[in-house]
Motif scaffolding. Sequence first.
Motif, PDB file in Angstrom:
ATOM      1  N   LEU A  84       0.828  -1.204   0.000  1.00  0.00           N
ATOM      2  CA  LEU A  84       0.000   0.000   0.000  1.00  0.00           C
ATOM      3  C   LEU A  84       0.863   1.255   0.000  1.00  0.00           C
ATOM      4  O   LEU A  84       0.518   2.268  -0.614  1.00  0.00           O
ATOM      5  CB  LEU A  84      -0.951   0.001   1.197  1.00  0.00           C
ATOM      6  CG  LEU A  84      -2.056  -1.057   1.150  1.00  0.00           C
ATOM      7  CD1 LEU A  84      -2.968  -0.935   2.360  1.00  0.00           C
ATOM      8  CD2 LEU A  84      -2.880  -0.926  -0.127  1.00  0.00           C
ATOM      9  N   LEU A  85       2.012   1.180   0.679  1.00  0.00           N
ATOM     10  CA  LEU A  85       2.944   2.306   0.644  1.00  0.00           C
ATOM     11  C   LEU A  85       3.496   2.491  -0.771  1.00  0.00           C
ATOM     12  O   LEU A  85       3.618   3.618  -1.260  1.00  0.00           O
ATOM     13  CB  LEU A  85       4.083   2.072   1.629  1.00  0.00           C
ATOM     14  CG  LEU A  85       5.167   3.160   1.686  1.00  0.00           C
ATOM     15  CD1 LEU A  85       4.560   4.514   2.043  1.00  0.00           C
ATOM     16  CD2 LEU A  85       6.253   2.782   2.685  1.00  0.00           C
ATOM     17  N   ALA A  86       3.836   1.384  -1.445  1.00  0.00           N
ATOM     18  CA  ALA A  86       4.321   1.470  -2.826  1.00  0.00           C
ATOM     19  C   ALA A  86       3.250   2.063  -3.735  1.00  0.00           C
ATOM     20  O   ALA A  86       3.559   2.842  -4.653  1.00  0.00           O
ATOM     21  CB  ALA A  86       4.736   0.084  -3.316  1.00  0.00           C
ATOM     22  N   ALA A 103       4.675  -0.597  17.091  1.00  0.00           N
ATOM     23  CA  ALA A 103       5.566   0.466  16.617  1.00  0.00           C
ATOM     24  C   ALA A 103       5.329   0.696  15.126  1.00  0.00           C
ATOM     25  O   ALA A 103       5.271   1.846  14.657  1.00  0.00           O
ATOM     26  CB  ALA A 103       7.024   0.100  16.875  1.00  0.00           C
ATOM     27  N   GLY A 104       5.172  -0.396  14.368  1.00  0.00           N
ATOM     28  CA  GLY A 104       4.871  -0.271  12.944  1.00  0.00           C
ATOM     29  C   GLY A 104       3.522   0.375  12.700  1.00  0.00           C
ATOM     30  O   GLY A 104       3.374   1.216  11.802  1.00  0.00           O
ATOM     31  N   VAL A 105       2.520  -0.003  13.486  1.00  0.00           N
ATOM     32  CA  VAL A 105       1.188   0.602  13.353  1.00  0.00           C
ATOM     33  C   VAL A 105       1.257   2.103  13.622  1.00  0.00           C
ATOM     34  O   VAL A 105       0.684   2.912  12.870  1.00  0.00           O
ATOM     35  CB  VAL A 105       0.198  -0.069  14.322  1.00  0.00           C
ATOM     36  CG1 VAL A 105      -1.116   0.708  14.379  1.00  0.00           C
ATOM     37  CG2 VAL A 105      -0.071  -1.512  13.900  1.00  0.00           C
ATOM     38  N   ALA A 106       1.962   2.491  14.683  1.00  0.00           N
ATOM     39  CA  ALA A 106       2.065   3.906  15.025  1.00  0.00           C
ATOM     40  C   ALA A 106       2.734   4.698  13.907  1.00  0.00           C
ATOM     41  O   ALA A 106       2.316   5.821  13.577  1.00  0.00           O
ATOM     42  CB  ALA A 106       2.862   4.063  16.327  1.00  0.00           C
ATOM     43  N   GLY A 148      -5.800   7.706   3.489  1.00  0.00           N
ATOM     44  CA  GLY A 148      -6.677   6.572   3.767  1.00  0.00           C
ATOM     45  C   GLY A 148      -6.005   5.242   3.530  1.00  0.00           C
ATOM     46  O   GLY A 148      -6.180   4.296   4.310  1.00  0.00           O
ATOM     47  N   LEU A 149      -5.201   5.145   2.457  1.00  0.00           N
ATOM     48  CA  LEU A 149      -4.494   3.891   2.176  1.00  0.00           C
ATOM     49  C   LEU A 149      -3.488   3.571   3.269  1.00  0.00           C
ATOM     50  O   LEU A 149      -3.342   2.412   3.691  1.00  0.00           O
ATOM     51  CB  LEU A 149      -3.788   3.981   0.819  1.00  0.00           C
ATOM     52  CG  LEU A 149      -4.679   3.902  -0.421  1.00  0.00           C
ATOM     53  CD1 LEU A 149      -3.879   4.220  -1.673  1.00  0.00           C
ATOM     54  CD2 LEU A 149      -5.314   2.513  -0.535  1.00  0.00           C
ATOM     55  N   LEU A 150      -2.773   4.581   3.741  1.00  0.00           N
ATOM     56  CA  LEU A 150      -1.781   4.341   4.792  1.00  0.00           C
ATOM     57  C   LEU A 150      -2.457   3.964   6.112  1.00  0.00           C
ATOM     58  O   LEU A 150      -1.953   3.113   6.851  1.00  0.00           O
ATOM     59  CB  LEU A 150      -0.891   5.575   4.956  1.00  0.00           C
ATOM     60  CG  LEU A 150       0.057   5.827   3.785  1.00  0.00           C
ATOM     61  CD1 LEU A 150       0.664   7.223   3.856  1.00  0.00           C
ATOM     62  CD2 LEU A 150       1.162   4.776   3.741  1.00  0.00           C
ATOM     63  N   LEU A 151      -3.587   4.591   6.405  1.00  0.00           N
ATOM     64  CA  LEU A 151      -4.321   4.204   7.608  1.00  0.00           C
ATOM     65  C   LEU A 151      -4.888   2.792   7.459  1.00  0.00           C
ATOM     66  O   LEU A 151      -4.946   2.028   8.435  1.00  0.00           O
ATOM     67  CB  LEU A 151      -5.437   5.209   7.890  1.00  0.00           C
ATOM     68  CG  LEU A 151      -4.975   6.607   8.329  1.00  0.00           C
ATOM     69  CD1 LEU A 151      -6.166   7.537   8.495  1.00  0.00           C
ATOM     70  CD2 LEU A 151      -4.169   6.537   9.626  1.00  0.00           C
ATOM     71  N   ALA A 152      -5.296   2.427   6.243  1.00  0.00           N
ATOM     72  CA  ALA A 152      -5.747   1.053   6.001  1.00  0.00           C
ATOM     73  C   ALA A 152      -4.605   0.067   6.217  1.00  0.00           C
ATOM     74  O   ALA A 152      -4.796  -1.023   6.775  1.00  0.00           O
ATOM     75  CB  ALA A 152      -6.298   0.922   4.577  1.00  0.00           C
ATOM     76  N   ALA A 153      -3.394   0.451   5.781  1.00  0.00           N
ATOM     77  CA  ALA A 153      -2.224  -0.396   6.006  1.00  0.00           C
ATOM     78  C   ALA A 153      -1.970  -0.564   7.497  1.00  0.00           C
ATOM     79  O   ALA A 153      -1.619  -1.660   7.965  1.00  0.00           O
ATOM     80  CB  ALA A 153      -0.999   0.209   5.325  1.00  0.00           C
ATOM     81  N   ALA A 154      -2.163   0.511   8.254  1.00  0.00           N
ATOM     82  CA  ALA A 154      -2.005   0.421   9.708  1.00  0.00           C
ATOM     83  C   ALA A 154      -3.026  -0.549  10.295  1.00  0.00           C
ATOM     84  O   ALA A 154      -2.720  -1.333  11.200  1.00  0.00           O
ATOM     85  CB  ALA A 154      -2.159   1.806  10.345  1.00  0.00           C
ATOM     86  N   GLY A 155      -4.243  -0.498   9.772  1.00  0.00           N
ATOM     87  CA  GLY A 155      -5.278  -1.412  10.249  1.00  0.00           C
ATOM     88  C   GLY A 155      -4.952  -2.859   9.938  1.00  0.00           C
ATOM     89  O   GLY A 155      -5.159  -3.746  10.776  1.00  0.00           O
ATOM     90  N   LEU A 156      -4.420  -3.103   8.738  1.00  0.00           N
ATOM     91  CA  LEU A 156      -4.026  -4.470   8.380  1.00  0.00           C
ATOM     92  C   LEU A 156      -2.947  -4.982   9.306  1.00  0.00           C
ATOM     93  O   LEU A 156      -2.982  -6.135   9.758  1.00  0.00           O
ATOM     94  CB  LEU A 156      -3.526  -4.497   6.926  1.00  0.00           C
ATOM     95  CG  LEU A 156      -4.584  -4.388   5.830  1.00  0.00           C
ATOM     96  CD1 LEU A 156      -3.918  -4.275   4.471  1.00  0.00           C
ATOM     97  CD2 LEU A 156      -5.516  -5.593   5.860  1.00  0.00           C
ATOM     98  N   LEU A 157      -1.969  -4.140   9.591  1.00  0.00           N
ATOM     99  CA  LEU A 157      -0.879  -4.550  10.471  1.00  0.00           C
ATOM    100  C   LEU A 157      -1.387  -4.765  11.900  1.00  0.00           C
ATOM    101  O   LEU A 157      -0.994  -5.704  12.585  1.00  0.00           O
ATOM    102  CB  LEU A 157       0.241  -3.516  10.443  1.00  0.00           C
ATOM    103  CG  LEU A 157       1.494  -3.847  11.261  1.00  0.00           C
ATOM    104  CD1 LEU A 157       2.070  -5.202  10.853  1.00  0.00           C
ATOM    105  CD2 LEU A 157       2.535  -2.759  11.092  1.00  0.00           C
TER     106      LEU A 157
END
Length: 209
Positions: free
Chosen positions: A25-27, A78-81, A193-202
């Motif tokens: 998602l970051l890419a 830490a990754g989520v934050a 939104g995509l980065l927050l979604a990535a945080a949710g997945l993690l």
Amino acid sequence: MSLESWLVFVVAALLISLSPGANNLLALTNGLRFGAGRSLAAVGGRIGAFAVMIVIAALGLGAVLAASELAFQIIKWAGVAYLVYLGLRALTAPAASPNDPGGGTGRAGQSVAVMARREFLVALGNPKAILVFTAVFPQFVVPGEPALPQFAVIGLTFLATEVLAAFAYVLSGKVFAPLLRDRASLVNRITGGLLLAAAGLLASASRRT
């Protein structure tokens, strides 16, 4: 390792690499904001982090993490934050002169080094990756044969599939970029939104593999 076993691993590695995880998602957001060239170069940060994890798995240290709930949770949150931080930075970036998700200088001045560092940190903040390496890799190691050469082949193969997956996500972002040109506020909302979604997945990741 036989050719048949290696081909089976290639398929498994591709499925793992192409899944919509935090780095992919970051890419995607990098491709959307900064184009293909620098975004693909920045994937080197992810590859470096995964190379470290592969070495950890090969040395058997991944089993230590797999057995430690505390270590897993510390790394994961830490990754989520960090992903939440990137997402909020994108959402609150000025529409007239949008910042990149990590607080860079916009499309023209974005440093590959900054983008690669984000890829590296996001990958390191995903302990699930180490557990995947620890659980999946040994299944393709032939008992009785030298383990390290086999891990080298498996590891290099996985890194290659990660590059292919990153290429696919970066190009996907680049394809949509022209549709969003001159719509900086919308780009900010999408990338945030995509980065927050990535945080949710993690955040939803568990030690089960």
